[in-house]
Design a protein around this motif. Structure first.
Motif, PDB file in Angstrom:
ATOM      1  N   MET A   1      79.757  32.368  50.862  1.00  0.00           N
ATOM      2  CA  MET A   1      79.419  31.744  52.130  1.00  0.00           C
ATOM      3  C   MET A   1      78.739  32.762  53.049  1.00  0.00           C
ATOM      4  SD  MET A   1      80.047  28.650  52.956  1.00  0.00           S
ATOM      5  CE  MET A   1      79.549  27.754  54.343  1.00  0.00           C
ATOM      6  N   ILE A   2      77.697  32.336  53.721  1.00  0.00           N
ATOM      7  CA  ILE A   2      76.958  33.223  54.617  1.00  0.00           C
ATOM      8  C   ILE A   2      77.802  33.514  55.852  1.00  0.00           C
ATOM      9  CG2 ILE A   2      74.902  33.442  56.055  1.00  0.00           C
ATOM     10  CD1 ILE A   2      73.472  31.613  54.079  1.00  0.00           C
ATOM     11  N   GLU A   3      77.967  34.810  56.148  1.00  0.00           N
ATOM     12  CA  GLU A   3      78.789  35.206  57.284  1.00  0.00           C
ATOM     13  C   GLU A   3      78.059  35.062  58.614  1.00  0.00           C
ATOM     14  OE1 GLU A   3      80.373  39.106  56.591  1.00  0.00           O
ATOM     15  OE2 GLU A   3      81.290  38.487  54.706  1.00  0.00           O
ATOM     16  N   ASP A   4      76.805  35.492  58.654  1.00  0.00           N
ATOM     17  CA  ASP A   4      76.053  35.457  59.902  1.00  0.00           C
ATOM     18  C   ASP A   4      74.794  34.615  59.703  1.00  0.00           C
ATOM     19  OD1 ASP A   4      74.816  35.862  62.325  1.00  0.00           O
ATOM     20  OD2 ASP A   4      75.170  38.020  62.354  1.00  0.00           O
ATOM     21  N   LYS A   5      74.999  33.301  59.778  1.00  0.00           N
ATOM     22  CA  LYS A   5      73.916  32.352  59.527  1.00  0.00           C
ATOM     23  C   LYS A   5      72.741  32.553  60.484  1.00  0.00           C
ATOM     24  CE  LYS A   5      73.302  27.343  59.309  1.00  0.00           C
ATOM     25  NZ  LYS A   5      74.011  26.068  59.347  1.00  0.00           N
ATOM     26  N   GLN A   6      73.026  32.878  61.740  1.00  0.00           N
ATOM     27  CA  GLN A   6      71.937  33.053  62.703  1.00  0.00           C
ATOM     28  C   GLN A   6      71.053  34.244  62.338  1.00  0.00           C
ATOM     29  OE1 GLN A   6      71.084  30.724  65.060  1.00  0.00           O
ATOM     30  NE2 GLN A   6      69.235  31.980  64.996  1.00  0.00           N
ATOM     31  N   ARG A   7      71.663  35.320  61.871  1.00  0.00           N
ATOM     32  CA  ARG A   7      70.851  36.476  61.448  1.00  0.00           C
ATOM     33  C   ARG A   7      70.002  36.134  60.234  1.00  0.00           C
ATOM     34  NH1 ARG A   7      73.978  41.811  60.685  1.00  0.00           N
ATOM     35  NH2 ARG A   7      71.906  42.494  60.100  1.00  0.00           N
ATOM     36  N   VAL A   8      70.547  35.326  59.329  1.00  0.00           N
ATOM     37  CA  VAL A   8      69.780  34.885  58.164  1.00  0.00           C
ATOM     38  C   VAL A   8      68.600  34.029  58.627  1.00  0.00           C
ATOM     39  CG1 VAL A   8      69.843  33.449  56.079  1.00  0.00           C
ATOM     40  CG2 VAL A   8      71.708  35.061  56.546  1.00  0.00           C
ATOM     41  N   LEU A 106      66.776  40.329  54.244  1.00  0.00           N
ATOM     42  CA  LEU A 106      67.389  39.056  53.864  1.00  0.00           C
ATOM     43  C   LEU A 106      68.365  39.254  52.705  1.00  0.00           C
ATOM     44  CD1 LEU A 106      67.602  35.957  54.062  1.00  0.00           C
ATOM     45  CD2 LEU A 106      65.662  35.840  52.466  1.00  0.00           C
ATOM     46  N   LEU A 107      67.950  40.020  51.716  1.00  0.00           N
ATOM     47  CA  LEU A 107      68.822  40.272  50.567  1.00  0.00           C
ATOM     48  C   LEU A 107      70.131  40.918  51.006  1.00  0.00           C
ATOM     49  CD1 LEU A 107      69.311  40.290  47.511  1.00  0.00           C
ATOM     50  CD2 LEU A 107      68.059  42.468  47.415  1.00  0.00           C
ATOM     51  N   ASP A 108      70.060  41.866  51.917  1.00  0.00           N
ATOM     52  CA  ASP A 108      71.268  42.528  52.406  1.00  0.00           C
ATOM     53  C   ASP A 108      72.210  41.539  53.100  1.00  0.00           C
ATOM     54  OD1 ASP A 108      70.366  44.940  51.415  1.00  0.00           O
ATOM     55  OD2 ASP A 108      69.614  45.660  53.353  1.00  0.00           O
ATOM     56  N   LEU A 109      71.635  40.562  53.771  1.00  0.00           N
ATOM     57  CA  LEU A 109      72.451  39.577  54.493  1.00  0.00           C
ATOM     58  C   LEU A 109      73.128  38.559  53.570  1.00  0.00           C
ATOM     59  CD1 LEU A 109      70.084  38.844  57.515  1.00  0.00           C
ATOM     60  CD2 LEU A 109      72.319  39.976  57.626  1.00  0.00           C
ATOM     61  N   ASP A 112      75.770  38.496  47.352  1.00  0.00           N
ATOM     62  CA  ASP A 112      77.129  38.075  46.978  1.00  0.00           C
ATOM     63  C   ASP A 112      77.696  37.005  47.911  1.00  0.00           C
ATOM     64  OD1 ASP A 112      77.155  39.856  44.808  1.00  0.00           O
ATOM     65  OD2 ASP A 112      77.896  41.491  46.080  1.00  0.00           O
ATOM     66  N   ARG A 113      76.841  36.341  48.690  1.00  0.00           N
ATOM     67  CA  ARG A 113      77.304  35.294  49.604  1.00  0.00           C
ATOM     68  C   ARG A 113      76.605  33.964  49.353  1.00  0.00           C
ATOM     69  NH1 ARG A 113      76.810  39.975  52.678  1.00  0.00           N
ATOM     70  NH2 ARG A 113      78.769  40.701  53.542  1.00  0.00           N
TER      71      ARG A 113
END
Length: 162
Positions: A1-8, A106-109, A112-113
């Motif tokens: 699951m994406i932790e910081d959707k806004q940053r993505v 983007l890859l860093d964000l 594994d999520r």
């Protein structure tokens, strides 16, 4: 699951803006090419513009899939008034490297999520790395035809052509 959707979403919008700038940049460059090598260089530039448009649309699709709103902005465009092919290629190289940096961000964000976004980022990095290597090869000035004829034993062919 994406932790910081806004940053993505912000990163994807940055990618969208950069790719849209690529469309404008490569079309502009194609219009400024002159000389005996114009036709293949113009074709290459316009192919890059088309690919940038495809990449922008892909980023936009990812944004809307996450419930975001695609940006209408276009990334940084700087008119340097340098229109020699070598200068244009150096600017294109900077643009492509900026794209790689954003795709790495983007890859860093998403690593594994989110498998889909991770694979998207990886494939785009690979694609942009190929572009960088193509431009770097076009900028190389160390190639000599004389070396080629010695390497492949074409001395006789070259002598006959003279």
């Amino acid at each position: 699951m994406i932790e910081d959707k806004q940053r993505v979403l912000d990163t994807l919008n940055g990618i969208l803006e950069l790719e849209m700038a690529g469309v404008v940049r490569y079309v502009h460059y194609s219009l400024m090419i002159f000389g005996y090598s114009r036709i293949p260089v113009v074709k290459w530039m316009r192919d890059q513009a088309s690919e940038s448009m495809t990449h922008a649309a892909e980023a936009g699709e990812r944004i809307t899939a996450l419930g975001g709103h695609p940006s209408l902005k276009i990334g940084k465009l700087l008119e340097t008034h340098h229109h020699a092919v070598q200068q244009i290629l150096v600017e294109a190289l900077e643009h492509e490297r900026a794209g790689i940096a954003l795709y790495h961000q983007l890859l860093d964000l998403v690593r594994d999520r989110d498998v889909a976004l991770e694979e998207y980022a990886r494939s785009m990095i690979a694609n942009e790395v190929v572009h960088v290597s193509e431009i770097e090869k076009m900028l190389r000035t160390d190639f000599k035809w004389a070396d080629l004829h010695v390497q492949f034993g074409l001395d006789g062919v070259i002598a006959e052509a003279k």
